[in-house]
Design a protein around this motif. Sequence first.
Motif, PDB file in Angstrom:
ATOM      1  N   SER A   1      65.625 -45.287 -44.963  1.00 18.70           N
ATOM      2  CA  SER A   1      64.219 -45.598 -44.789  1.00 18.70           C
ATOM      3  C   SER A   1      63.915 -46.935 -45.446  1.00 18.70           C
ATOM      4  CB  SER A   1      63.410 -44.473 -45.432  1.00 18.70           C
ATOM      5  OG  SER A   1      62.058 -44.651 -45.212  1.00 18.70           O
TER       6      SER A   1
ATOM      7  N   VAL B   1      59.288 -48.196 -42.613  1.00 17.84           N
ATOM      8  CA  VAL B   1      59.479 -46.843 -42.082  1.00 17.84           C
ATOM      9  C   VAL B   1      58.774 -45.834 -42.975  1.00 17.84           C
ATOM     10  CG1 VAL B   1      61.189 -45.048 -41.604  1.00 17.84           C
ATOM     11  CG2 VAL B   1      61.647 -47.404 -40.930  1.00 17.84           C
ATOM     12  N   GLU B   2      58.886 -46.043 -44.282  1.00 23.56           N
ATOM     13  CA  GLU B   2      58.272 -45.116 -45.230  1.00 23.56           C
ATOM     14  C   GLU B   2      56.743 -45.171 -45.116  1.00 23.56           C
ATOM     15  OE1 GLU B   2      60.272 -43.080 -46.682  1.00 23.56           O
ATOM     16  OE2 GLU B   2      58.693 -41.985 -47.705  1.00 23.56           O
TER      17      GLU B   2
ATOM     18  N   PHE C   1      61.554 -51.866 -38.718  1.00 22.34           N
ATOM     19  CA  PHE C   1      60.991 -50.530 -38.476  1.00 22.34           C
ATOM     20  C   PHE C   1      61.778 -49.756 -37.422  1.00 22.34           C
ATOM     21  CE2 PHE C   1      57.942 -47.928 -36.004  1.00 22.34           C
ATOM     22  CZ  PHE C   1      57.737 -46.954 -36.957  1.00 22.34           C
ATOM     23  N   GLY C   2      61.687 -50.188 -36.171  1.00 20.41           N
ATOM     24  CA  GLY C   2      62.280 -49.434 -35.080  1.00 20.41           C
ATOM     25  C   GLY C   2      63.781 -49.259 -35.216  1.00 20.41           C
TER      26      GLY C   2
ATOM     27  N   GLN D   1      64.519 -46.739 -37.853  1.00 16.31           N
ATOM     28  CA  GLN D   1      64.102 -45.397 -37.475  1.00 16.31           C
ATOM     29  C   GLN D   1      65.005 -44.780 -36.419  1.00 16.31           C
ATOM     30  OE1 GLN D   1      60.448 -44.471 -35.699  1.00 16.31           O
ATOM     31  NE2 GLN D   1      59.991 -42.934 -37.236  1.00 16.31           N
TER      32      GLN D   1
ATOM     33  N   ASP E   1      66.019 -36.684 -36.750  1.00  9.46           N
ATOM     34  CA  ASP E   1      64.584 -36.885 -36.970  1.00  9.46           C
ATOM     35  C   ASP E   1      63.676 -36.102 -36.035  1.00  9.46           C
ATOM     36  OD1 ASP E   1      63.673 -38.185 -39.162  1.00  9.46           O
ATOM     37  OD2 ASP E   1      64.207 -40.172 -38.435  1.00  9.46           O
TER      38      ASP E   1
ATOM     39  N   THR F   1      59.262 -35.087 -40.152  1.00  6.60           N
ATOM     40  CA  THR F   1      58.927 -35.879 -38.975  1.00  6.60           C
ATOM     41  C   THR F   1      58.859 -35.079 -37.682  1.00  6.60           C
ATOM     42  OG1 THR F   1      61.275 -36.417 -38.831  1.00  6.60           O
ATOM     43  CG2 THR F   1      59.865 -38.055 -39.836  1.00  6.60           C
TER      44      THR F   1
ATOM     45  N   TYR G   1      55.154 -45.793 -42.417  1.00  2.39           N
ATOM     46  CA  TYR G   1      54.876 -45.031 -41.190  1.00  2.39           C
ATOM     47  C   TYR G   1      54.927 -43.530 -41.476  1.00  2.39           C
ATOM     48  CZ  TYR G   1      55.583 -42.927 -36.631  1.00  2.39           C
ATOM     49  OH  TYR G   1      55.475 -42.132 -35.531  1.00  2.39           O
ATOM     50  N   ARG G   2      55.986 -43.086 -42.166  1.00  4.59           N
ATOM     51  CA  ARG G   2      56.119 -41.642 -42.439  1.00  4.59           C
ATOM     52  C   ARG G   2      54.971 -41.138 -43.309  1.00  4.59           C
ATOM     53  NH1 ARG G   2      62.640 -41.247 -43.490  1.00  4.59           N
ATOM     54  NH2 ARG G   2      63.193 -41.597 -41.325  1.00  4.59           N
TER      55      ARG G   2
ATOM     56  N   PRO H   1      67.461 -39.704 -40.538  1.00  3.06           N
ATOM     57  CA  PRO H   1      66.541 -39.354 -41.610  1.00  3.06           C
ATOM     58  C   PRO H   1      66.946 -39.903 -42.980  1.00  3.06           C
ATOM     59  CG  PRO H   1      67.346 -37.399 -40.442  1.00  3.06           C
ATOM     60  CD  PRO H   1      68.134 -38.552 -39.954  1.00  3.06           C
TER      61      PRO H   1
END
Lengths: 536, 363
Positions: A209, A213-214, A197-198, A201, B218, B182, A216-217, A206
Amino acid sequence: MALPVVFFAVFFAYPVTAIVARGLRPAGAWELGRIGEVLAQPEIREVLWFTTWQALASTALTLLIALPGAYVFARFSFPGKQVLRAVVTVPFVLPTVVAGSAFLALLGRGGLLDETAGVRLDTTVWAILLAHVFFNYAVVVRTVGGLWAQLDPRQEEAARVLGASRFTAWRRVTLPALRPAVAGATLMVFLFTFTSFGVVQILGGPAYSTLEVEIYRQTSQIFDLSAAAVLTLVQFAAVVLILLVHAWTVRRRQDALRLVDAATTARRPRGPGQWALLAGVLATVAALILLPLAVLVARSFQDADGGLTLTYYRALTSAEGGAFLVPPINAIGNSLLYALAATAIALVVGGLAAAALTRRAGRLVRGFDALLMLPLGVSAVTVGFGFLITLDEPPLDLRASWWLVPLAQALVGVPFVVRTMLPVLRSVDERLREAAAVLGASPWRAWREVDLPLVRRALLIAAGFAFAVSLGEFGATVFIARPDEPTLPVAVARLLGRAGELNYGQAMALSTLLMVVCAVSLLVLERLRTDQAGEF
Amino acid sequence: MSTTKKVTAAAVAAGLGIVTLSACAESSSGDSHGSGSKTVTLVSHSSFAASEKVLEEFEAESGYKLKVLEDGDAGVAVNKAILTKGNPQGDVFFGIDNTLLSRGLDNDLFEVYEAHGADSVLLAKRPLLDKKDRVTLVDTGEICVNYDKKYFADKDITPPETFADLVKPEYKNLLVVENPATSSPGLGFLIGTVAQEGNVEWPDYWKKLKDNGVKVVDGWDQAYNEEFSGSAGGKKAGGDRPLVVSYASSPPVEAIYSDPKPAEAPTGVAKGTCFQQAEYAGLLAGAKNPEGGKALLDFLSEKTFQEDMPLNMFVDPVHKDVKPPADFAKYAVKVDAPLTMDPQRIADNRDQWVKQWTSLVVK
């Protein structure tokens, strides 16, 4: 077994199910058709494809770089080995926000690589892959190296006496013995990178993913809970699969191997080849692990003009500056308290689960074994949001409670406790207890005199791991930590999210403190290593 | 086996001990939600800021104790509020903006309440108000492209003024924007381009922006503090993009937080690219302390708090009698006719726009 089951049902299964149901049953009726709809979207397929291939690539790269390290740590003795083994484990328990900013400082604009070679790797997949090696190096070194150190080198020597070449002897004798450990480590690294994840990200930008991550988004930004629920289910299925294969390989590892004391197998390197190998591994560790950590430390002492300063550390004790209602230094106390409570919970739950798993066999129990690992693979955002919507009513009105954070952190601590305790508990000879009973010891005394001494060190190691993991937990904590009681990783993330030199410097200073706390607890662990190979 | 049982029993007891402890800890710390509580809780995003003196003034005036819960970035905070609807984490939510307002209203997040200060809202800003008085307008601000004055002076190029300028060849590879999926300034900028170019044409505009080398990151932090060459942070990080999507209030911030303060701000605003953002507060449905919440809403729309905002959150007050502080006024950029959009139109199209934008620009 009842307590662990209840714990997981209430603090894991219930919240996760509730948030998935919120997404897939918005109006009281299941809308399972959404699964097909979401999976048919080209963007989602791209996410699935990227998640899979980057995890495969990260795992391959990690094995390539870390297996020589596992050998060196297992077979060679050299000064500073214990400290170094603790240090390479620091990234594993370091929150990704911290490591992400270290890698940005190395690979991003104006970073070391940019200044020396004019190369920038941020927002490329290389930054992601390298950061994954950074995080998971220790998994391979500890699992594979731990076992390697205990293989009797005389077996390989015997094969050579019988005429086998060095390579044949290794391939026929050592490799088969190592294979389950390598498979186990591979699957764990794959699990961690698949759910990354981190790192993705922060370093991916951007354009990249992963599933996590997705999720989370979709959950926190786009607020498409049904898409998030579908993705959670997909990730869940993948993780269950990985864990089942992992449980299978771990079980195979318990085939009788002639193990010896690790201390007797390591010796000083001999000949130019071995020295070169040692140097190569040390150089890799320096470049991939020590350098990013050092960059963090350096930045915490560097003022705007590059001079040495303690400003950022001093600023930590003041509430001025606005990022917090309390001085950031309080985060250390909060983190330690939360981590202690989380460790206690994880020890009780994990210890009981391990005890239950030792006594019983059968498919159901093995399934439970894999189930206990699930929190490592299920999206922290899902768990965090799940906590938010489920634990809000009596008798479980914990949302405003101090215990919410340690409970969430204990979820990730339990798998480590189970994995550390299980092999040790399984190795305790039942006949010892019987002998004690025959000699007139009460059951309590038999436990105290027989089990406890054997298990005590494993228990302490498990506690240390649970503690370090709790200290570093970020994903779920960030969702539920109260603003006036931030933990270290949460405070670091919040400082990084604010403009200004002072905030950035304070983030680096707090990261450094967090690293020191993690490193110290890991060093203590090193002193307590058991003879048995833990599964982590 | 009996040993095992004993061990298990001891451990279960220890476990129950923890649960009991947790129950105790809960009863002692769960004070904010008691009925008739003297505490009022404000849920907001992490950019919420106010001077301590002003918050104390509220406590003294109303007799309530104020607790602030900063709940992540604006989007996350709104989503968490919706998820906990009916059993909210606090009494008042502040910080839902016009790009997300519909999400809150559609989910019945707020109770109807007209704050006392609502009458004092500047006439020009009234149309942005929710017609049913479910939310109270607290502040506005403009999302605009900022430019690095020094860069354009050194190169002897005129800085861009409008959306049309941004796609011209002399500004190639200069602009950095935030991902609208985001980031709220990113979303504001995207909506601004839609407002300017129209429902059908905006993708063409973004194609041109992309061909002109726009860079996407982002979040605002990364865009402004790392990529942008004009901010204090960006200069240190070696930022090399002289154009960035930020706020009309960013130049005053750059100036006020410099030591010594410069004669003029080091950055400027492309006034033709501004989209007006408006932030609202509302009484959360199911609030445990609705009376306290109402008092707090009144306070947010009254002069004391409105005067305090510009130098804390760098937004424009909406109270007609509030003059911005001298420092703020000195460096502030006045945007006469920012783009606006009906919140309903945003509500109907937002997700579709973001999706389309993502496949067009990022992938």
